[in-house]
Every structure is written in C-alpha cells, then in structure tokens.
Design a protein around this motif. Structure first.
Motif, PDB file in Angstrom:
ATOM      1  N   ASP A   1      -5.081   4.008  -6.317  1.00 35.93           N
ATOM      2  CA  ASP A   1      -5.109   4.634  -5.117  1.00 35.93           C
ATOM      3  C   ASP A   1      -4.586   3.821  -3.990  1.00 35.93           C
ATOM      4  O   ASP A   1      -5.154   2.797  -3.562  1.00 35.93           O
ATOM      5  CB  ASP A   1      -6.874   4.990  -5.092  1.00 35.93           C
ATOM      6  N   LEU A   2      -3.359   4.320  -3.446  1.00 38.04           N
ATOM      7  CA  LEU A   2      -2.699   3.487  -2.339  1.00 38.04           C
ATOM      8  C   LEU A   2      -2.495   4.364  -1.303  1.00 38.04           C
ATOM      9  O   LEU A   2      -1.767   3.872  -0.330  1.00 38.04           O
ATOM     10  CB  LEU A   2      -1.311   2.787  -2.968  1.00 38.04           C
ATOM     11  N   VAL A   3      -3.159   5.539  -1.124  1.00 40.06           N
ATOM     12  CA  VAL A   3      -2.954   6.542  -0.412  1.00 40.06           C
ATOM     13  C   VAL A   3      -3.912   6.466   0.792  1.00 40.06           C
ATOM     14  O   VAL A   3      -5.102   6.199   0.632  1.00 40.06           O
ATOM     15  CB  VAL A   3      -2.801   8.044  -0.896  1.00 40.06           C
ATOM     16  N   GLY A   4      -3.235   6.467   1.905  1.00 43.06           N
ATOM     17  CA  GLY A   4      -4.073   6.659   3.337  1.00 43.06           C
ATOM     18  C   GLY A   4      -5.122   5.591   3.368  1.00 43.06           C
ATOM     19  O   GLY A   4      -5.033   4.429   3.255  1.00 43.06           O
TER      20      GLY A   4
ATOM     21  N   TRP B   1       0.944  -1.155   0.185  1.00 40.59           N
ATOM     22  CA  TRP B   1       0.053   0.193   0.075  1.00 40.59           C
ATOM     23  C   TRP B   1       0.839   1.306   0.035  1.00 40.59           C
ATOM     24  O   TRP B   1       0.446   2.555   0.349  1.00 40.59           O
ATOM     25  CB  TRP B   1      -1.060   0.054   1.130  1.00 40.59           C
ATOM     26  N   ARG B   2       2.123   1.006  -0.269  1.00 38.55           N
ATOM     27  CA  ARG B   2       2.958   2.297  -0.543  1.00 38.55           C
ATOM     28  C   ARG B   2       2.936   2.803  -2.089  1.00 38.55           C
ATOM     29  O   ARG B   2       3.106   2.026  -2.783  1.00 38.55           O
ATOM     30  CB  ARG B   2       4.524   1.958  -0.173  1.00 38.55           C
ATOM     31  N   PRO B   3       2.812   4.255  -2.507  1.00 41.62           N
ATOM     32  CA  PRO B   3       2.638   4.693  -3.518  1.00 41.62           C
ATOM     33  C   PRO B   3       3.714   4.028  -4.261  1.00 41.62           C
ATOM     34  O   PRO B   3       4.698   4.261  -4.071  1.00 41.62           O
ATOM     35  CB  PRO B   3       2.554   6.297  -3.534  1.00 41.62           C
TER      36      PRO B   3
ATOM     37  N   SER C   1       6.104   5.121  -7.789  1.00 45.39           N
ATOM     38  CA  SER C   1       6.381   6.217  -8.680  1.00 45.39           C
ATOM     39  C   SER C   1       6.147   5.649  -9.958  1.00 45.39           C
ATOM     40  O   SER C   1       6.427   4.773 -10.322  1.00 45.39           O
ATOM     41  CB  SER C   1       7.981   6.269  -8.506  1.00 45.39           C
TER      42      SER C   1
ATOM     43  N   LYS D   1      -8.442   0.722  -0.410  1.00 43.68           N
ATOM     44  CA  LYS D   1      -7.723   0.020   0.784  1.00 43.68           C
ATOM     45  C   LYS D   1      -8.849  -0.612   1.821  1.00 43.68           C
ATOM     46  O   LYS D   1      -8.358  -1.709   2.671  1.00 43.68           O
ATOM     47  CB  LYS D   1      -6.680   0.868   1.461  1.00 43.68           C
TER      48      LYS D   1
ATOM     49  N   GLY E   1      -7.859   5.389   1.802  1.00 37.38           N
ATOM     50  CA  GLY E   1      -8.950   5.237   0.429  1.00 37.38           C
ATOM     51  C   GLY E   1      -9.913   4.186   0.288  1.00 37.38           C
ATOM     52  O   GLY E   1      -9.600   3.031   1.083  1.00 37.38           O
TER      53      GLY E   1
END
Length: 412
Positions: free
Chosen positions: A225-228, A194-196, A198, A233, A230
C-alpha cells in the motif's frame, strides 16, 4: 587458529591455515612412522616358529611380513588423507557421488593462492563456501546446480529460497544469466519511496499471483500500500496506541548519532522508507514468501537484503546505529531467539538503539522469558511499554504486545 573468513561478494570464502593442519599432520605422521618401524623391527627380529627351516620358507615368511607392512603403510596413508579433510573442515559435500552436477564439483574445487603461502596468515588455499546443511538437501541442490553454463538461469527462485530455509546458506554461486525484466517507469528518489510500483516490472513467475490485484484480493494488501495517506504511510508518524512509537521520538533518544540502521524481516520496506525521509539509511532483510518483496523494495530506491533470520548477519561488529524489528523469529524456541539477540547486539554499536516494535507475546511466559533475556545484556531501557490490542482476525480476543527502545551499554 582454524579457519579464516573473508567476505567476497555475496558469499564467504574460507581458508585453511597451514600451521594448524601441518602441526596435527606432523604428529600423526610421526606416530605412523614409529608404529611402522616397530612393526618392521618385530618382523625381522622375532624368532622363527621352527628351528629348522629351509631358506625358501624363510624368504616366504619375510615376504609376507613385508607385504603386511606395505598394506599397513597404505592404510595409514588413507587414514591420513581422511583425517586431513576432517581437520581442514571444508569438504562437506561428497562430490564423488554420480548425481552431483559437474558445475557443483567445479565450484567446490580448492584454489591455491597464486603467490603460494601467505607469510603473515599461513593461508595456502581458497575454499568455496557452501552451507553445511546442503548435505541434507542434495537432491534439491543438484537441481539448483543443474544448468547450462553461460546460458539462461532456470526459473527457480522458489528453489533457492527453499534451500535457504532448509539451512543451505550460503548457496553456491552459478554461472548463468538471470532473466532480464525492463525496469521502466521508475521514479527518482525520494519520490520513489511512496509512488506506486508497476507490477509489470517485477518477476511474478515463482508465485501463485501474477500481479498486485491478485495478491491484494488474497491478502490484506497493506504490504504494498503506497497510495495516498494509507495506514502504512502513517505508521511511525501518527500513533494509534501506546505501543506505537514515533520515529521523531526515537531519533531524539539517539541524539544526532542515528545515521544507518538495520530492519530485520521488514517485509516491503515501509520502515526504511519512513526513515529515509529522516535522512537515515536503513537496510531491510526480507524473503519472498508469496510475492517479490525484494524487487519491490529495490523499486522504491531502498536496500533489500535477501537472507533468512537464522543466518549470521553479514555485517561487521558494531556498525549500526539502530536495529529495528517486530518479529524476533516468531514461534522460535527461546534458545533460537537468544542466538538472534546476541547477533543483534554484535552488529549494534555502543550507544546504538535497539527498537523492538509491537512484538506479539503469545502468553505471559513468553513475555517474561524475553524480558529476562533482554535484561541479560544490560541495555538501558529508554522506553518500555506492554499493552493489549484486539485480535485483528475478528475473534475479539486481546493480545499482548511489547514495544521497547533500548540503548546498548559500554562494556569493559
């Protein structure tokens, strides 16, 4: 009898059995010899057209008969060669055409086994595999195989996917080097789940967008979407409706036997990531419709499988504890879905779970058709929910969705 399949890398090698083909060819040869002998017997024993003929004319008549017999034998031999090819069933692509690249001709050459005929199987040759439908896309296939051996591969991943979607699957192998992109900044597993990722470590050359910002502006953006916290997730972890099943609940239905799974058309691998947190290894099949989905999945430390839904799954029988999907080839005719369902059943072990997740039913008829199809397999319905959701496009119309967890039965 017939052909034998052997998995080698990402392709399939097919072999011919000497026993089958030789038996058929022996019969054909026997008929040909008998026909030729009868014709010769007729030629030499038939009465002359005229009682009084000179020796020179008799010799001329005999010579004509002999020439006719030779032509008949040559014609039979040509027919035998063609029939042998049809019996073997592997020479699908006509490599004699002038526009066929030399690399394709070289790849399709038959390779005799180094130790000769195998005593157990009767196999004598190894034959390179290429999809039958490639014959209908020879122009594209010629472009795909037109490259410098040992040099860099053309930047044509779009071409490979186009051929696959036309049924040219498996594609022939190539002897060229793909473009290398430094994979810097990759996180260790399981932090990578789940880490963004690049966008600089992905190949965007075949797509209209060249980064995630462009893609998200044109699309919903949920795929990457892998942020927070979301939506993606939280999916399968927190329920938003009765059709949304939770991972913990489904795993409990399978007892302690859910270890490996297969997610069909799993987009960017979110389901596999959630399952990885539960110590379940999931393979995700996906294509790259408008972004590098396969590379994105791999960057997360997950396993992408680049195949179309129409291909027979490249797995042995009964190997998966869980098969998950939400699509079942959307919009496909009932027969196509039936073929897919039988292949799902094939790779799922006895007692394994088939999770149909929020499958969109176009109308009641499609829902009833799918229900009847599933019931043919005799699966135990551990959970079965039909519900409605508001169309996400903003039309305000409700859509019917089917979610189910089914257990494969023992068949005697």
């Amino acid at each position: 009898m017939g052909s034998v399949s052997l998995k080698i890398g990402d392709g399939t090698a097919r072999f011919k059995r000497a026993s089958v083909c030789s038996s058929a060819l022996n019969i054909i040869m026997l008929v040909s010899v008998l026909t030729t002998n009868l014709f010769a017997l007729y030629a030499f024993t038939s009465p002359p057209h005229r009682i009084h003929q000179s020796p020179h004319k008799n010799i001329s008549v005999i010579s004509e008969h002999v020439s006719l017999i030779v032509r008949e034998i040559e014609s039979s031999q040509r027919k035998l060669v063609l029939m042998e090819k049809e019996l073997l069933g592997f020479e699908i692509v006509d490599i004699s055409k002038p526009n066929v690249p030399s690399e394709l001709k070289l790849f399709l050459q038959n390779n005799p086994l180094p130790l000769g005929k195998d005593s157990k199987t009767g196999i004598t040759e190894m034959v390179a595999s290429v999809g039958h439908s490639c014959t209908g896309s020879m122009e594209l296939l010629a472009r795909y195989m037109n490259y410098k051996p040992g040099g860099p591969c053309p930047d044509d991943s779009y071409l490979a996917q186009k051929l696959m979607l036309r049924g040219c699957e498996p594609l022939p192998r190539r002897r060229c080097l793909t473009k290398t992109i430094p994979r810097v900044g990759l996180s260790r597993f399981p932090l990578s789940l789940w880490r963004p990722v690049s966008d600089k470590i992905l190949s965007w050359s075949s797509f209209g967008c060249k980064n995630f910002a462009c893609y998200n502006a044109k699309n919903s953006g949920v795929d990457f979407d892998l942020v927070g916290n979301g939506f993606e997730k939280q999916k399968w972890v927190k329920s938003r409706g009765k059709n949304d099943f939770l991972v913990d609940d489904v795993l409990a239905m399978g007892g302690d036997g859910i270890r490996i799974g297969f997610d069909i058309e799993g987009d960017s691998g979110h389901f596999a990531a959630v399952m990885a947190k539960k110590n379940v290894t999931v393979i995700t099949s996906t294509l790259n419709p408008n972004a590098p989905y396969s590379e994105f999945i791999a960057a997360r430390g997950l396993f992408p499988l680049f195949v179309t839904p129409n291909q027979r799954f490249p797995f042995s029988d009964g190997v998966f504890d869980l098969v998950h999907t939400s699509k079942l080839s959307d919009g496909a005719p009932g027969e196509k879905i039936e073929f897919l369902m039988f292949d799902i059943d094939r790779v799922l072990r006895v007692g394994g779970l088939f999770w149909l997740d929020n499958y969109y039913c176009v109308d009641d008829e499609s829902k009833n058709t799918l229900t009847r199809l599933i019931e043919k397999f005799g699966y135990k319905k551990l959970r079965w929910v039909v519900g409605e959701k508001v169309d996400s496009s903003g039309s305000g119309k409700s859509q019917v969705y089917l979610s189910a967890v089914l257990q494969k039965p023992v068949r005697l």
